[in-house]
Design a protein around this motif. Structure first.
Motif, PDB file in Angstrom:
ATOM      1  N   LEU A  11      41.974  17.630   2.727  1.00  0.00           N
ATOM      2  CA  LEU A  11      43.007  16.956   3.523  1.00  0.00           C
ATOM      3  C   LEU A  11      42.495  15.643   4.101  1.00  0.00           C
ATOM      4  CD1 LEU A  11      44.696  19.906   5.455  1.00  0.00           C
ATOM      5  CD2 LEU A  11      45.760  18.426   3.747  1.00  0.00           C
ATOM      6  N   VAL A  12      41.277  15.662   4.624  1.00  0.00           N
ATOM      7  CA  VAL A  12      40.705  14.452   5.221  1.00  0.00           C
ATOM      8  C   VAL A  12      40.516  13.377   4.153  1.00  0.00           C
ATOM      9  CG1 VAL A  12      38.655  13.475   6.303  1.00  0.00           C
ATOM     10  CG2 VAL A  12      39.586  15.630   7.143  1.00  0.00           C
ATOM     11  N   VAL A  13      39.942  13.755   3.021  1.00  0.00           N
ATOM     12  CA  VAL A  13      39.722  12.787   1.941  1.00  0.00           C
ATOM     13  C   VAL A  13      41.054  12.240   1.436  1.00  0.00           C
ATOM     14  CG1 VAL A  13      38.833  12.475  -0.402  1.00  0.00           C
ATOM     15  CG2 VAL A  13      37.531  13.823   1.245  1.00  0.00           C
ATOM     16  N   SER A  14      42.045  13.115   1.285  1.00  0.00           N
ATOM     17  CA  SER A  14      43.370  12.679   0.831  1.00  0.00           C
ATOM     18  C   SER A  14      43.981  11.681   1.808  1.00  0.00           C
ATOM     19  CB  SER A  14      44.307  13.886   0.687  1.00  0.00           C
ATOM     20  OG  SER A  14      43.830  14.799  -0.261  1.00  0.00           O
ATOM     21  N   GLY A  15      43.866  11.964   3.109  1.00  0.00           N
ATOM     22  CA  GLY A  15      44.406  11.067   4.129  1.00  0.00           C
ATOM     23  C   GLY A  15      43.725   9.710   4.123  1.00  0.00           C
ATOM     24  N   VAL A  16      42.404   9.720   3.996  1.00  0.00           N
ATOM     25  CA  VAL A  16      41.638   8.464   3.980  1.00  0.00           C
ATOM     26  C   VAL A  16      42.020   7.631   2.758  1.00  0.00           C
ATOM     27  CG1 VAL A  16      39.340   7.468   3.724  1.00  0.00           C
ATOM     28  CG2 VAL A  16      39.704   9.374   5.312  1.00  0.00           C
ATOM     29  N   LEU A  17      42.090   8.273   1.597  1.00  0.00           N
ATOM     30  CA  LEU A  17      42.433   7.543   0.369  1.00  0.00           C
ATOM     31  C   LEU A  17      43.869   7.013   0.423  1.00  0.00           C
ATOM     32  CD1 LEU A  17      40.824   9.805  -2.408  1.00  0.00           C
ATOM     33  CD2 LEU A  17      39.953   7.649  -1.475  1.00  0.00           C
ATOM     34  N   TYR A  18      44.781   7.820   0.955  1.00  0.00           N
ATOM     35  CA  TYR A  18      46.175   7.396   1.049  1.00  0.00           C
ATOM     36  C   TYR A  18      46.322   6.175   1.955  1.00  0.00           C
ATOM     37  CZ  TYR A  18      51.161   7.446   2.084  1.00  0.00           C
ATOM     38  OH  TYR A  18      52.472   7.077   2.246  1.00  0.00           O
ATOM     39  N   GLN A  19      45.651   6.214   3.105  1.00  0.00           N
ATOM     40  CA  GLN A  19      45.714   5.081   4.023  1.00  0.00           C
ATOM     41  C   GLN A  19      45.086   3.845   3.391  1.00  0.00           C
ATOM     42  OE1 GLN A  19      47.350   4.852   6.875  1.00  0.00           O
ATOM     43  NE2 GLN A  19      48.065   6.957   6.576  1.00  0.00           N
ATOM     44  N   ARG A  20      43.994   4.039   2.684  1.00  0.00           N
ATOM     45  CA  ARG A  20      43.325   2.909   2.017  1.00  0.00           C
ATOM     46  C   ARG A  20      44.247   2.291   0.966  1.00  0.00           C
ATOM     47  NH1 ARG A  20      40.477   2.337  -2.701  1.00  0.00           N
ATOM     48  NH2 ARG A  20      38.804   0.778  -2.729  1.00  0.00           N
ATOM     49  N   ASN A  21      44.904   3.140   0.183  1.00  0.00           N
ATOM     50  CA  ASN A  21      45.814   2.638  -0.847  1.00  0.00           C
ATOM     51  C   ASN A  21      47.006   1.910  -0.230  1.00  0.00           C
ATOM     52  OD1 ASN A  21      44.208   3.837  -2.797  1.00  0.00           O
ATOM     53  ND2 ASN A  21      45.413   5.718  -2.870  1.00  0.00           N
ATOM     54  N   SER A  22      47.501   2.438   0.892  1.00  0.00           N
ATOM     55  CA  SER A  22      48.686   1.862   1.527  1.00  0.00           C
ATOM     56  C   SER A  22      48.420   0.483   2.109  1.00  0.00           C
ATOM     57  CB  SER A  22      49.187   2.797   2.635  1.00  0.00           C
ATOM     58  OG  SER A  22      49.557   4.054   2.098  1.00  0.00           O
ATOM     59  N   ARG A  23      47.157   0.204   2.425  1.00  0.00           N
ATOM     60  CA  ARG A  23      46.815  -1.104   3.017  1.00  0.00           C
ATOM     61  C   ARG A  23      46.570  -2.165   1.956  1.00  0.00           C
ATOM     62  NH1 ARG A  23      43.844   2.183   6.794  1.00  0.00           N
ATOM     63  NH2 ARG A  23      41.958   1.904   5.559  1.00  0.00           N
ATOM     64  N   ARG A  24      46.523  -1.784   0.687  1.00  0.00           N
ATOM     65  CA  ARG A  24      46.311  -2.779  -0.362  1.00  0.00           C
ATOM     66  C   ARG A  24      47.572  -3.613  -0.555  1.00  0.00           C
ATOM     67  NH1 ARG A  24      42.957  -0.672  -5.453  1.00  0.00           N
ATOM     68  NH2 ARG A  24      42.895  -2.928  -5.660  1.00  0.00           N
ATOM     69  N   LYS A  25      47.414  -4.735  -1.231  1.00  0.00           N
ATOM     70  CA  LYS A  25      48.549  -5.603  -1.499  1.00  0.00           C
ATOM     71  C   LYS A  25      48.945  -5.479  -2.957  1.00  0.00           C
ATOM     72  CE  LYS A  25      47.406  -8.974   2.109  1.00  0.00           C
ATOM     73  NZ  LYS A  25      47.105 -10.390   2.404  1.00  0.00           N
ATOM     74  N   ILE A  26      50.239  -5.333  -3.195  1.00  0.00           N
ATOM     75  CA  ILE A  26      50.735  -5.175  -4.568  1.00  0.00           C
ATOM     76  C   ILE A  26      50.302  -6.335  -5.447  1.00  0.00           C
ATOM     77  CG2 ILE A  26      52.819  -5.107  -5.985  1.00  0.00           C
ATOM     78  CD1 ILE A  26      54.199  -3.557  -3.826  1.00  0.00           C
ATOM     79  N   ILE A  27      50.325  -7.530  -4.895  1.00  0.00           N
ATOM     80  CA  ILE A  27      50.057  -8.733  -5.688  1.00  0.00           C
ATOM     81  C   ILE A  27      48.623  -8.747  -6.220  1.00  0.00           C
ATOM     82  CG2 ILE A  27      49.262 -10.186  -3.791  1.00  0.00           C
ATOM     83  CD1 ILE A  27      51.707 -11.230  -6.587  1.00  0.00           C
ATOM     84  N   GLU A  28      47.733  -7.980  -5.569  1.00  0.00           N
ATOM     85  CA  GLU A  28      46.320  -7.990  -5.953  1.00  0.00           C
ATOM     86  C   GLU A  28      46.040  -7.086  -7.149  1.00  0.00           C
ATOM     87  OE1 GLU A  28      44.479  -8.641  -1.449  1.00  0.00           O
ATOM     88  OE2 GLU A  28      44.399  -6.671  -2.437  1.00  0.00           O
ATOM     89  N   ILE A  29      46.883  -6.083  -7.385  1.00  0.00           N
ATOM     90  CA  ILE A  29      46.625  -5.090  -8.422  1.00  0.00           C
ATOM     91  C   ILE A  29      46.772  -5.727  -9.801  1.00  0.00           C
ATOM     92  CG2 ILE A  29      47.222  -2.815  -9.292  1.00  0.00           C
ATOM     93  CD1 ILE A  29      46.245  -2.958  -6.374  1.00  0.00           C
ATOM     94  N   GLY A  30      45.721  -5.597 -10.584  1.00  0.00           N
ATOM     95  CA  GLY A  30      45.746  -6.095 -11.967  1.00  0.00           C
ATOM     96  C   GLY A  30      45.427  -7.568 -12.081  1.00  0.00           C
ATOM     97  N   ASN A  31      45.174  -8.258 -10.962  1.00  0.00           N
ATOM     98  CA  ASN A  31      44.863  -9.678 -11.010  1.00  0.00           C
ATOM     99  C   ASN A  31      43.345  -9.906 -10.943  1.00  0.00           C
ATOM    100  OD1 ASN A  31      47.565 -10.378 -11.069  1.00  0.00           O
ATOM    101  ND2 ASN A  31      47.734 -10.423  -8.845  1.00  0.00           N
TER     102      ASN A  31
END
Length: 213
Positions: free
Chosen positions: A193-213
């Motif tokens: 649960l802790v690892v899932s929460g940390v990863l989810y928050q980390r993913n949510s803070r990324r910017k869409i425009i950065e993915i794949g660039n």
């Protein structure tokens, strides 16, 4: 989805199969009394979650990824939508497998709770893990879907880490017979649960425009 479905079908089949096989006979053959009920919550989780849809969800956008980059959509909503797709697919097979397994193994109250809790938490963990790895290693230039589903680094790493993540708990259950099964499963669940929460928050803070660039 077809590849993911195979895992979840096996999850349901694994639980149902125990209705037709004597767990007592299996435990006698293994010379490990009550071991089936102990490891069942972990085993059914591993069987079903080797290839979540999230491990290729971003890559499957392919050359159309620019649409997500231009829409007024938060990264948090995009990530959550990909995760919910996988959880929606998993839900009916999870229920069949866990209910059948609970009937077959006849656990006590605590054991029955873990049969439902551990696979559910593990499914969430694998869903979040898959989207995390796919965001790190997206493959947006492809001509065949098989490349991003079966041959991508994100897919293979998701499968590997999914299995390895539960091995410590299984080893502890087999090795430490005097330690409470509930304690081991509780610690395992909290870590997931802790690892899932940390990863989810980390993913949510990324910017869409950065993915794949």
């Amino acid at each position: 989805v077809s590849n993911t479905l195979m895992g979840y079908i096996l999850m349901a089949a694994f639980g149902v199969s125990l209705l037709f096989v004597s767990t007592e006979q299996l435990e006698t053959m293994l010379d490990m009394p009550h071991i089936i009920a102990k490891i069942f919550p972990l085993a059914i989780g591993i069987v079903g979650n080797l290839m979540p849809t999230t491990s290729s969800a971003i890559s499957m956008e392919g050359k159309q990824w620019w649409i997500a980059q231009t829409l007024p959509v938060r990264m948090k909503d995009l990530v959550l939508s990909k995760i919910l797709v996988n959880l929606t697919i998993a839900a009916p097979f999870y229920l069949i497998g866990t209910i059948a397994g609970c009937i077959a193994t006849k656990p006590d109250l605590a054991g029955g709770i873990w049969i439902f809790v551990v696979p559910a938490v593990y499914t969430v963990f694998c869903s979040v893990l898959g989207i995390t790895l796919n965001l790190m290693m997206p493959v947006l230039e492809w001509d065949n879907e098989a490349r991003v589903v079966k041959q991508s680094a994100a897919g293979m790493l998701t499968m590997l880490i999914s299995v390895v993540s539960l091995l410590p708990a299984i080893i502890l259950l087999l090795a430490l017979k005097n330690v409470s099964t509930s304690l081991i499963l509780l610690v395992t669940t909290l870590v997931l649960l802790v690892v899932s929460g940390v990863l989810y928050q980390r993913n949510s803070r990324r910017k869409i425009i950065e993915i794949g660039n």
